[in-house]
Design a protein around this motif. Structure first.
Motif, PDB file in Angstrom:
ATOM      1  N   ARG A 153       0.817  -1.215   0.000  1.00 15.36           N
ATOM      2  CA  ARG A 153       0.000   0.000   0.000  1.00 15.36           C
ATOM      3  C   ARG A 153       0.853   1.268   0.000  1.00 15.36           C
ATOM      4  N   THR A 154       2.117   1.160   0.390  1.00 19.78           N
ATOM      5  CA  THR A 154       2.965   2.356   0.367  1.00 19.78           C
ATOM      6  C   THR A 154       3.196   2.865  -1.047  1.00 19.78           C
ATOM      7  N   GLU A 156       0.990   3.226  -3.256  1.00 21.25           N
ATOM      8  CA  GLU A 156      -0.115   4.116  -3.596  1.00 21.25           C
ATOM      9  C   GLU A 156       0.043   5.468  -2.901  1.00 21.25           C
ATOM     10  N   ILE A 157       0.493   5.438  -1.645  1.00 21.41           N
ATOM     11  CA  ILE A 157       0.641   6.684  -0.885  1.00 21.41           C
ATOM     12  C   ILE A 157       1.920   7.411  -1.275  1.00 21.41           C
ATOM     13  N   HIS A 256       2.931   8.121   5.573  1.00 18.24           N
ATOM     14  CA  HIS A 256       2.198   9.375   5.383  1.00 18.24           C
ATOM     15  C   HIS A 256       3.112  10.586   5.660  1.00 18.24           C
TER      16      HIS A 256
END
Length: 261
Positions: A153-154, A156-157, A256
């Motif tokens: 998922r990193t 995507e962020i 984030h």
């Protein structure tokens, strides 16, 4: 006849290379995957398989030469991000090992140490035991799968070409305080009892000076410590489980923060 341009070749290479470097950096530093008992070829092969599975779902990277200064800089960024994510979860196991060091020191087992190939240094027996328990619990709770899912998922962020914000390292430094805080909380029940026994033996030595505390105190502390370990260790699973959850949340906060969000 099949033909393609050099820019297309660069795009194909980068779509695999940059995710591969981030994944390989995490596999080389994260708990369980970075164990020295796992051959290096297995680590590289696992990282390559994960990169091939992830690459098709990612946006097409720019056609930058991997050997150019810009391409090398992006590659170095991916290695740095992967190492930071792996160290975030490594801190959880460092806290468990610290608790074992504290307990072994109070029990008088600090001298019982051996060379640990995982850390490259001498490690107390209790620290190694608690690390193995934490690793088995990590596998039982599918923590390794959650960690790999968080890594995927990193992308995507924090895409590979987006760069990162150095201020996000403050999250990693703040999270590193859990090595001492969580380690002390995990070892606190045994430390309190063993300190009470040491205090009682000190008072006894002042009242009955013919009694040798060094001859009596060590067997008592060792025996009480072993009995307490059989009682306390089965109850540590919820605490370590919450520590794993906190580690996964720290990984999310770190990503984030590096993305400047």
């Amino acid at each position: 006849m099949v033909s393609f341009e050099l820019e297309q070749l660069y795009s194909w290479i980068n779509s695999f290379l940059w995710p591969f470097m981030r994944i390989l950096a995490l596999v080389g530093t994260a708990p369980l995957f970075s164990e020295s008992s796992i051959p290096l070829r297995v680590k590289v092969g696992l990282s390559a398989l994960l990169a091939m599975a992830v690459a098709p779902a990612l946006p097409a990277p720019p056609d930058i030469s991997p050997a150019s200064y810009q391409g090398l800089w992006i590659t170095a960024q991916q290695v740095f991000i992967g190492i930071a994510l792996g160290l975030t979860m490594r801190i959880v196991f460092a806290a468990v090992q610290t608790a074992g060091e504290f307990i072994g020191l109070q029990m008088g087992l600090s001298f019982a140490s051996f060379f640990d190939p995982a850390t490259g240094a001498n490690t107390a027996v209790l620290a190694r035991l608690m690390n193995v328990i934490a690793m088995l619990l990590f596998l039982a709770l599918n923590g390794h799968l959650l960690m790999l899912g968080g890594l995927v998922r990193t992308f995507e962020i924090l895409p590979a070409v987006a760069g990162f914000n150095l201020d996000g390292l403050g999250v990693l430094f703040e999270w590193s305080a859990q090595v001492m805080v969580s380690g002390m909380l995990l070892a606190l029940p045994l430390i309190i009892v063993l300190l009470t026994i040491s205090l009682a033996l000190g008072i006894l030595n002042r009242t009955a000076q013919q009694l040798s505390v060094f001859a009596v105190g060590f067997p008592i502390s060792l025996m009480v410590g072993l009995i307490l370990l059989t009682v306390v260790l089965p109850q540590t699973a919820p605490f370590i489980s919450r520590l794993f959850d906190s580690g996964h949340q720290a990984m999310a906060r770190l990503v984030h923060a590096l993305a400047g969000l």
